[in-house]
Design a protein around this motif. Structure first.
Motif, PDB file in Angstrom:
ATOM      1  N   GLY A   1       0.801  -0.965  -0.326  1.00 44.98           N
ATOM      2  CA  GLY A   1       0.008  -0.076  -0.108  1.00 44.98           C
ATOM      3  C   GLY A   1       0.771   1.606  -0.316  1.00 44.98           C
ATOM      4  N   ASP A   2       2.019   1.083   0.374  1.00 48.58           N
ATOM      5  CA  ASP A   2       3.392   2.573  -0.162  1.00 48.58           C
ATOM      6  C   ASP A   2       2.674   2.699  -1.072  1.00 48.58           C
ATOM      7  OD1 ASP A   2       2.982   1.999   3.402  1.00 48.58           O
ATOM      8  OD2 ASP A   2       5.287   1.834   2.949  1.00 48.58           O
ATOM      9  N   ARG A   3       3.148   4.257  -0.854  1.00 44.85           N
ATOM     10  CA  ARG A   3       2.994   5.240  -2.699  1.00 44.85           C
ATOM     11  C   ARG A   3       4.948   5.001  -2.465  1.00 44.85           C
ATOM     12  NH1 ARG A   3       0.346  10.072  -4.388  1.00 44.85           N
ATOM     13  NH2 ARG A   3       1.552  10.376  -3.098  1.00 44.85           N
ATOM     14  N   VAL A   4       5.741   4.718  -3.683  1.00 45.53           N
ATOM     15  CA  VAL A   4       6.801   4.751  -3.781  1.00 45.53           C
ATOM     16  C   VAL A   4       6.995   5.142  -5.226  1.00 45.53           C
ATOM     17  CG1 VAL A   4       7.060   3.033  -2.230  1.00 45.53           C
ATOM     18  CG2 VAL A   4       7.169   2.047  -3.847  1.00 45.53           C
ATOM     19  N   MET A   5       8.523   4.994  -5.410  1.00 47.06           N
ATOM     20  CA  MET A   5       9.303   5.616  -6.769  1.00 47.06           C
ATOM     21  C   MET A   5      10.441   4.750  -6.191  1.00 47.06           C
ATOM     22  SD  MET A   5       9.094   9.624  -6.219  1.00 47.06           S
ATOM     23  CE  MET A   5       9.508   9.789  -4.372  1.00 47.06           C
ATOM     24  N   PRO A   6      11.366   4.655  -7.262  1.00 44.82           N
ATOM     25  CA  PRO A   6      12.720   3.885  -7.535  1.00 44.82           C
ATOM     26  C   PRO A   6      13.584   4.978  -7.484  1.00 44.82           C
ATOM     27  CG  PRO A   6      11.250   3.171  -9.574  1.00 44.82           C
ATOM     28  CD  PRO A   6      10.640   4.589  -8.463  1.00 44.82           C
ATOM     29  N   THR A   7      14.811   4.277  -7.004  1.00 48.01           N
ATOM     30  CA  THR A   7      15.930   5.230  -7.875  1.00 48.01           C
ATOM     31  C   THR A   7      16.599   4.474  -9.140  1.00 48.01           C
ATOM     32  OG1 THR A   7      17.244   3.429  -6.422  1.00 48.01           O
ATOM     33  CG2 THR A   7      16.725   5.449  -5.254  1.00 48.01           C
ATOM     34  N   VAL A   8      16.415   5.704  -9.603  1.00 47.65           N
ATOM     35  CA  VAL A   8      17.934   4.871 -11.186  1.00 47.65           C
ATOM     36  C   VAL A   8      18.826   3.878 -10.498  1.00 47.65           C
ATOM     37  CG1 VAL A   8      19.037   5.100 -13.140  1.00 47.65           C
ATOM     38  CG2 VAL A   8      17.503   7.221 -11.989  1.00 47.65           C
ATOM     39  N   PHE A   9      19.734   4.001  -9.774  1.00 49.21           N
ATOM     40  CA  PHE A   9      21.110   3.268  -9.605  1.00 49.21           C
ATOM     41  C   PHE A   9      20.349   2.488  -7.953  1.00 49.21           C
ATOM     42  CE2 PHE A   9      22.629   6.383 -12.210  1.00 49.21           C
ATOM     43  CZ  PHE A   9      23.305   5.885 -13.058  1.00 49.21           C
ATOM     44  N   PRO A  10      20.284   1.060  -8.540  1.00 48.16           N
ATOM     45  CA  PRO A  10      19.460   0.966  -7.079  1.00 48.16           C
ATOM     46  C   PRO A  10      20.478   0.686  -5.805  1.00 48.16           C
ATOM     47  CG  PRO A  10      18.429  -0.065  -8.647  1.00 48.16           C
ATOM     48  CD  PRO A  10      19.698   0.882  -8.862  1.00 48.16           C
ATOM     49  N   ASP A  11      21.686   0.533  -5.861  1.00 51.07           N
ATOM     50  CA  ASP A  11      22.532   0.035  -5.099  1.00 51.07           C
ATOM     51  C   ASP A  11      23.400   1.088  -4.672  1.00 51.07           C
ATOM     52  OD1 ASP A  11      22.606  -2.892  -6.317  1.00 51.07           O
ATOM     53  OD2 ASP A  11      23.873  -2.666  -7.516  1.00 51.07           O
TER      54      ASP A  11
ATOM     55  N   PRO B   1      29.322   8.782  -2.603  1.00 57.22           N
ATOM     56  CA  PRO B   1      30.082   9.157  -3.826  1.00 57.22           C
ATOM     57  C   PRO B   1      29.960   7.514  -5.242  1.00 57.22           C
ATOM     58  CG  PRO B   1      32.073   8.066  -2.499  1.00 57.22           C
ATOM     59  CD  PRO B   1      30.801   8.444  -2.048  1.00 57.22           C
ATOM     60  N   PHE B   2      29.891   8.521  -6.250  1.00 57.71           N
ATOM     61  CA  PHE B   2      29.405   6.713  -6.871  1.00 57.71           C
ATOM     62  C   PHE B   2      30.970   6.654  -7.680  1.00 57.71           C
ATOM     63  CE2 PHE B   2      28.639   6.122 -12.081  1.00 57.71           C
ATOM     64  CZ  PHE B   2      27.301   5.161 -11.568  1.00 57.71           C
ATOM     65  N   GLY B   3      30.224   5.455  -7.864  1.00 64.28           N
ATOM     66  CA  GLY B   3      31.588   4.291  -8.372  1.00 64.28           C
ATOM     67  C   GLY B   3      31.200   2.968  -9.099  1.00 64.28           C
ATOM     68  N   LEU B   4      31.407   2.465 -10.231  1.00 69.24           N
ATOM     69  CA  LEU B   4      31.664   1.748 -10.559  1.00 69.24           C
ATOM     70  C   LEU B   4      30.838   0.514  -9.860  1.00 69.24           C
ATOM     71  CD1 LEU B   4      34.662   1.176 -13.084  1.00 69.24           C
ATOM     72  CD2 LEU B   4      31.949   1.873 -14.133  1.00 69.24           C
ATOM     73  N   GLU B   5      30.870   0.147  -8.846  1.00 72.69           N
ATOM     74  CA  GLU B   5      30.411  -0.576  -7.365  1.00 72.69           C
ATOM     75  C   GLU B   5      29.142  -0.681  -7.668  1.00 72.69           C
ATOM     76  OE1 GLU B   5      32.138   2.220  -4.781  1.00 72.69           O
ATOM     77  OE2 GLU B   5      32.519   0.858  -6.773  1.00 72.69           O
ATOM     78  N   ARG B   6      27.974   0.487  -7.969  1.00 70.72           N
ATOM     79  CA  ARG B   6      26.786   1.567  -7.525  1.00 70.72           C
ATOM     80  C   ARG B   6      26.085   1.782  -8.934  1.00 70.72           C
ATOM     81  NH1 ARG B   6      28.828   5.060  -2.381  1.00 70.72           N
ATOM     82  NH2 ARG B   6      28.960   3.273  -0.908  1.00 70.72           N
ATOM     83  N   ALA B   7      26.991   1.136  -9.973  1.00 70.43           N
ATOM     84  CA  ALA B   7      26.821   1.780 -11.892  1.00 70.43           C
ATOM     85  C   ALA B   7      25.330   1.208 -12.535  1.00 70.43           C
ATOM     86  CB  ALA B   7      27.975   1.630 -12.588  1.00 70.43           C
ATOM     87  N   ALA B   8      24.883  -0.529 -11.692  1.00 68.87           N
ATOM     88  CA  ALA B   8      23.777  -0.835 -11.836  1.00 68.87           C
ATOM     89  C   ALA B   8      22.442  -0.004 -11.887  1.00 68.87           C
ATOM     90  CB  ALA B   8      23.343  -1.668 -11.620  1.00 68.87           C
ATOM     91  N   GLN B   9      21.827   0.044 -13.030  1.00 71.08           N
ATOM     92  CA  GLN B   9      20.883   1.295 -13.215  1.00 71.08           C
ATOM     93  C   GLN B   9      20.152   0.348 -13.771  1.00 71.08           C
ATOM     94  OE1 GLN B   9      21.206   3.482 -16.521  1.00 71.08           O
ATOM     95  NE2 GLN B   9      23.184   2.393 -16.568  1.00 71.08           N
ATOM     96  N   LEU B  10      18.127   1.145 -13.678  1.00 76.90           N
ATOM     97  CA  LEU B  10      16.981   0.212 -13.884  1.00 76.90           C
ATOM     98  C   LEU B  10      17.187   0.285 -15.106  1.00 76.90           C
ATOM     99  CD1 LEU B  10      14.882   1.696 -11.095  1.00 76.90           C
ATOM    100  CD2 LEU B  10      15.955  -0.503 -11.560  1.00 76.90           C
TER     101      LEU B  10
END
Length: 316
Positions: free
Chosen positions: A60-70, A75-84
């Motif tokens: 029932g929660d209203r939600v939005m996904p982040t583009v980079f789920p990890d 800071p951003f890095g390749l280990e966090r680069a998986a994307q929807l």
């Protein structure tokens, strides 16, 4: 396995499309794309089921996904680069399965259509504004054009009390840009050397922050104050536009500015954005709304580039 939840409208409620989707389709996106993946990275819906051990969200929660789920924080890095819609199945579907860690609650004052406008362009704008030194009241922020990121920059910078200067090649949009919070609008056709107009408007000092969404990096560096920031968001304004020419290194050195490449943002930044929007009761700018069954027409509308506001798909 991390706890996950399924969100949607019937059960996914709404999606958005953007230049990013066109670049993926054109094979010109800078991050890896897995063939055959479900497209789309922007959406909003409600949780209809949760996996074992889920604690952050409930049915029932209203939600939005982040583009980079990890990318939760830091800071951003390749280990966090998986994307929807890139290396993981995206949001252009009736149902989406997303790790619960990647979900952000929708502010109460926003509709599903408005919420779908946030995960990509609005989070990018927030990151551009706050990722280094957030603008202070009275400081000057420059936004380029009237694309989704720039419209969000205008709203958020104005919300922070900054002076906002916007460039545009469509003078018919000038009043709409002012209504969003722009203090001055520079006509790029009348002033192609728009950095000179920025200098004039700031008594020669330059802007504290320029959010460059078009790859006009040399002009941005010429318009920023010494010690200021340039948030480098994009290198072209459409999927067919040619990338900009090489930067003169002397201009970079002489500017004394810091240039930061912006890759959307983390869940923590997304959450901070929603808190700011809720406090200011601010709503993103929506353009055309298409039925979900007309996703191709929505992408073609986005490709024309003559709209104002986010292009939305609704499952209603």
């Amino acid at each position: 396995m991390r706890p996950s939840c399924r969100s949607g409208s019937s059960p996914q409620r709404s999606n958005a499309v953007s230049l990013r989707d066109l670049l993926v389709l054109a094979g010109d996106y800078p991050l890896p794309i897995t063939p055959g993946i479900v497209a789309g990275c922007e959406g909003a819906g409600e949780v209809v089921a949760t996996g074992p051990g889920a604690v952050r969200v409930r049915v029932g929660d209203r939600v939005m996904p982040t583009v980079f789920p990890d990318w939760i924080d830091g800071p951003f890095g390749l280990e966090r680069a998986a994307q929807l819609g890139g290396t993981r199945n995206g949001t252009l579907a009736e149902y989406a399965v997303v790790p619960e860690e990647a979900l952000v609650p929708i502010p109460e004052h926003l509709s599903y259509e408005e919420a779908a406008a946030l995960p990509l362009t609005a989070v990018t704008a927030w990151h551009a504004l706050t990722g280094s030194r957030p603008p202070l009241p009275g400081q000057t922020v420059v936004a380029l054009g009237s694309g989704g990121v720039s419209l969000a920059v205008i709203q958020l910078a104005a919300l922070a009390g900054a002076r906002v200067i916007v460039t545009t090649s469509d003078v018919a949009k000038a009043e709409r840009l002012r209504a969003l919070g722009a203090h001055e609008v520079i006509d790029r056709r009348a002033r192609p050397r728009w950095h000179e107009a920025v200098r004039e408007l700031t008594d020669g000092r330059g802007a504290d922050l320029v959010v460059d969404v078009a790859g006009t990096l040399e002009e941005s560096l010429r318009s920023v104050a010494i010690g200021g920031d340039v948030a480098f968001v994009g290198y072209r304004t459409s999927a067919t536009a040619a990338p900009r020419t090489a930067l003169d290194a002397r201009v970079l050195f002489a500017s004394g500015a810091r240039v930061r490449g912006i890759a959307v943002g983390s869940r923590a930044q997304f959450t901070a954005l929603t808190q700011a929007l809720a406090t200011g009761r601010t709503q993103p700018v929506l353009g055309r709304v298409f039925p979900f069954t007309e996703a191709v027409a929505a992408l073609r509308h986005q490709e024309r580039g003559d709209g104002f506001g986010k292009v939305i798909l609704t499952h209603a």
